[in-house]
Design an enzyme around this catalytic site. Structure first.
Site, PDB file in Angstrom:
ATOM      1  N   HIS A  99       0.789  -1.065  -0.037  1.00 51.28           N
ATOM      2  CA  HIS A  99      -0.186  -0.053  -0.016  1.00 51.28           C
ATOM      3  C   HIS A  99       0.666   1.391   0.047  1.00 51.28           C
ATOM      4  CE1 HIS A  99       0.270  -0.188   4.513  1.00 51.28           C
ATOM      5  NE2 HIS A  99       0.416   1.125   4.398  1.00 51.28           N
ATOM      6  N   SER A 128       4.744   2.360   7.652  1.00 54.69           N
ATOM      7  CA  SER A 128       4.215   1.408   7.035  1.00 54.69           C
ATOM      8  C   SER A 128       5.356   0.870   5.996  1.00 54.69           C
ATOM      9  CB  SER A 128       3.124   1.774   6.025  1.00 54.69           C
ATOM     10  OG  SER A 128       1.805   2.113   6.883  1.00 54.69           O
ATOM     11  N   ASP A 174       0.328  -7.545   1.290  1.00 59.73           N
ATOM     12  CA  ASP A 174       0.353  -6.263   1.482  1.00 59.73           C
ATOM     13  C   ASP A 174       2.185  -6.172   1.410  1.00 59.73           C
ATOM     14  OD1 ASP A 174       0.289  -3.409   1.818  1.00 59.73           O
ATOM     15  OD2 ASP A 174      -0.143  -3.460   4.012  1.00 59.73           O
TER      16      ASP A 174
END
Length: 377
Positions: free
Chosen positions: A121, A231, A152
């Site tokens: 992402h 992230s 992911d």
């Protein structure tokens, strides 16, 4: 009778030491010197007194006597500071160009020849142009090796000599309460390190943006502070080994508002992330682990568990004797309570892994072994 003084033989004058007389030059010089000394001494004493009373700090002595440096300040290699020092050179900030500008995330060096692991992402929505910023502030362009939206995980590559890859740990060996560090660039604050513990294991997650791919994984939950920009960065154990990839947070905000840390962060287990990374580097895409069965979307089965709504013919579940209507209670001892649990936990394992499935058929509880497989796609 006074004697007669012969001319030219006057007596030698005698001075009375007690008699007042005129001061000599020596005496005149000593007086101002002594006066100056007395004045200086008095002025210094008065100045010191006024300084102490008035709070002036120029003459104050701060702190105590030097003591031996405490053990916690010596930054031993196994200390949190020592772990942070070792891991930071291997962590990068990932910058991705998109039509709306530039977005940022984190990543870490996985191989000496420049492969970097980050989140899918982080890369999603980009124009294909990316760069990384290293710990020392230098930058390098990056090329996309491959992405897997459902796990992911994305892999990019940079070309630069002297890269230091991370040391990988074993996410299956973690225990609740183990200390961990989260490293990355939250809110564009590069080289940020936060500390916490493992709060829970196999926390099944279903994540994704509206209209985008649905991501499933059995996450490592931590209370280490994680925010936007973390992230793709590493979750590191107390020995400095990467045990997870920071991916998702939960926050108490309304839809459309900016979420922030509340002590609920989730990381993809590194054993799963490593497997996906190796697939991407080797073939450009990742295999997806499946059990060949789908649970009913309804929860609340009497007695707990997930009722199977579909079993694929000749699939792993079918080969192990499972049938439609069977209620899956546990996989490898992990209770099944939500439809997400089955998909997320299965994808934690590599294709070919054998798992123990406890299920109920009618009123009978049974066990079977299922050899998981890779999806055909």
């Amino acid at each position: 009778m006074p004697g007669v003084v012969a001319p030219g033989t006057e007596p030698e004058p005698v001075t009375d030491p007690d008699a007042p007389g005129r001061p000599t030059l020596r005496h005149l010089l000593l007086i101002p010197v002594i006066t100056a000394l007395l004045a200086g001494t008095l002025g210094g004493a008065l100045g010191y007194a006024f300084a102490v009373r008035g709070g002036a700090g120029a003459a104050a002595v701060l702190g105590g006597a030097p003591a031996e440096v405490p053990a916690l300040a010596q930054r031993k290699p196994e200390s949190l500071a020592g772990v942070a020092e070792r891991i930071l050179p291997s962590v990068v900030t990932v910058r991705v160009s998109s039509l709306g500008g530039t977005s940022e995330g984190s990543g870490f060096i996985a191989t000496a020849d420049g492969h970097v692991i980050t989140n899918d992402h982080v890369m999603a929505g980009g124009t294909g142009k990316a760069s990384v910023v290293f710990n020392d502030g230098s930058t390098a362009p990056a090329t996309i090796v491959g992405q897997d939206a459902e796990s992911d995980i994305a892999v990019i590559k940079v070309s630069r000599p002297g890269l230091r890859p991370v040391e990988f740990g074993d996410s299956d060996a973690l225990a609740v309460g183990d200390p961990v560090l989260a490293v990355g660039s939250p809110l564009s604050l590069a080289n940020t390190v936060t500390a916490g513990i493992v709060s829970a294991l196999d926390r099944t997650m279903q994540a994704g943006e509206p209209g985008g791919p649905v991501r499933y994984y059995a996450a490592i939950q931590t209370d280490a502070a994680v925010n936007h920009g973390n992230s793709g960065g590493p979750l590191v154990d107390g020995a400095g080994r990467v045990v997870g990839v920071n991916s998702t947070i939960k926050s108490l905000v309304a839809e459309g508002q900016e979420a922030g840390n509340i002590g609920l962060a989730f990381a993809i287990p590194i054993n799963q992330a490593k497997r996906v990374t190796q697939d991407i580097i080797g073939t450009g895409k990742a295999r997806r682990t499946v059990i060949g069965a789908r649970p009913d979307d309804q929860t609340g089965v009497a007695g707990g568990g997930l009722r199977l709504a579909e079993v694929e013919p000749s699939g792993p579940a079918d080969g192990a004797g499972l049938k439609v209507g069977d209620v899956i209670l546990k996989i490898n001892g992990r209770p099944m309570t939500e439809p997400t649990d089955l998909t997320a936990l299965v994808r934690k394992y590599a294709p070919g892994s054998v798992v123990t499935v406890e299920y109920r058929r009618g009123s009978a509880r049974q066990n079977t072994s299922v050899t998981l497989a890779a999806d055909a796609k």
